[in-house]
Design an enzyme around this catalytic site. Structure first.
Site, PDB file in Angstrom:
ATOM      1  N   ASP A   1       8.488  -5.308  -4.479  1.00 41.89           N
ATOM      2  CA  ASP A   1       7.209  -4.811  -3.991  1.00 41.89           C
ATOM      3  C   ASP A   1       6.116  -5.612  -4.693  1.00 41.89           C
ATOM      4  O   ASP A   1       6.379  -6.339  -5.656  1.00 41.89           O
ATOM      5  CB  ASP A   1       7.122  -3.316  -4.322  1.00 41.89           C
ATOM      6  CG  ASP A   1       5.746  -2.734  -4.075  1.00 41.89           C
ATOM      7  OD1 ASP A   1       5.187  -2.971  -2.990  1.00 41.89           O
ATOM      8  OD2 ASP A   1       5.221  -2.051  -4.970  1.00 41.89           O
TER       9      ASP A   1
ATOM     10  N   ASP B   1       2.025  -4.492  -4.966  1.00 36.92           N
ATOM     11  CA  ASP B   1       1.010  -3.712  -5.675  1.00 36.92           C
ATOM     12  C   ASP B   1       1.626  -2.742  -6.672  1.00 36.92           C
ATOM     13  O   ASP B   1       2.493  -1.938  -6.326  1.00 36.92           O
ATOM     14  CB  ASP B   1       0.145  -2.935  -4.684  1.00 36.92           C
ATOM     15  CG  ASP B   1      -1.024  -3.773  -4.167  1.00 36.92           C
ATOM     16  OD1 ASP B   1      -1.127  -4.946  -4.565  1.00 36.92           O
ATOM     17  OD2 ASP B   1      -1.815  -3.257  -3.369  1.00 36.92           O
TER      18      ASP B   1
END
EC number: 5.4.2.8
Length: 265
Positions: A24, A26
């Protein structure tokens, strides 16, 4: 299903089984809308030389490029990096000179208009149409429309304070879903709600990645911070990937050091 912290996992077994490691963006590789720090960029670049790496983010390609691709150091092996923004509804590979689009699944004009209308109307009804914003509230990412309550470029501290328990995002997502039952509406980052076609969350990205590499989803290890049910990283676990939870980029940095050591870096 409970997704464990990486610290509670057998990393030797994970490394032995994984054919690709997915990340991922953020609050995993970088703070919201901020480039990777130099230490993270060095670790991430090193990992691309040791194993195939996938970057699976709900963000747009432009944001992914700003936060990660432009921060890579000269040693990164870009040909072993799979770039999958907007939760995998777009897929980019390095052709030796530039990042090229492999596929996209863009929304039709009628759906785009309906999504944007519902997001604004419901946000105003719920008091989520804030007066002070940093950047666009509603961003058309082609294959995904994203509402960001404080704007795309809001400070992390402001984002974190806006909806600490996710209730505001969930309430907005539920209202928009009622308007658009034929679409997939889900909470995204700290202040965002994402709308796309059904079946295009991060589970779709895992399936597409595994198919492109000729492996099983269970041979993908995915690292993310939002691994609770309802979090936008949780579908990777439901897709059969080896899901590993991190707290924040500092925690990811420690995990990267452990992976590099085990993978021979």
């Amino acid at each position: 299903m409970v997704v464990p912290s990486w610290r509670d996992c057998d990393l030797d077994a994970v490394c032995a089984r994984a054919k690709v490691f997915g990340f991922d963006l953020d609050n995993t590789l970088a703070k919201s809308k901020q480039p990777m720090t130099p230490p993270m960029a060095r670790r991430f670049s090193t990992l691309t030389r040791l194993t195939p790496i996938a970057l699976i983010s709900g963000g747009s390609y432009a944001v992914v490029r700003h936060q990660v691709l432009d921060a890579l150091d000269a040693t990164a092996r870009k040909t072993d990096l799979h770039v999958m923004p907007t939760s995998g509804t777009r897929y980019y590979r390095w052709n030796g000179e530039e990042w090229t689009l492999v596929y996209d699944h863009d929304l039709g004009e009628e759906d785009r208009a309906a999504i944007i209308s519902s997001l604004e109307r419901r946000a105003r009804e719920q008091g989520a149409w804030e007066r002070q914003v940093w950047g666009e509230r509603i961003e058309d990412r082609g294959s995904q429309i994203t509402f960001s309550a404080l704007g795309q470029w809001a400070p992390v501290e402001a984002k974190r304070a806006w909806d600490p328990d996710d209730t505001r995002k969930r309430r907005l997502a539920q209202a928009v879903q009622a308007d658009l039952p034929h679409m997939l509406v889900r909470t995204g980052g700290m202040t965002s709600v994402d709308v796309s076609e059904p079946g295009t969350d991060k589970s779709y990205a895992i399936a597409s990645l595994a198919d492109s590499l000729g492996i099983e989803p269970a041979q993908v290890a995915f690292i993310g911070d939002r691994m609770d049910p309802g979090g936008n990283d949780y579908p990777t676990a439901l897709a059969g990937a080896m899901a590993l939870r991190v707290r924040d980029p500092e925690d990811t940095l420690a995990l990267c050091d452990e992976l590099i050591r085990r993978l021979g870096g």
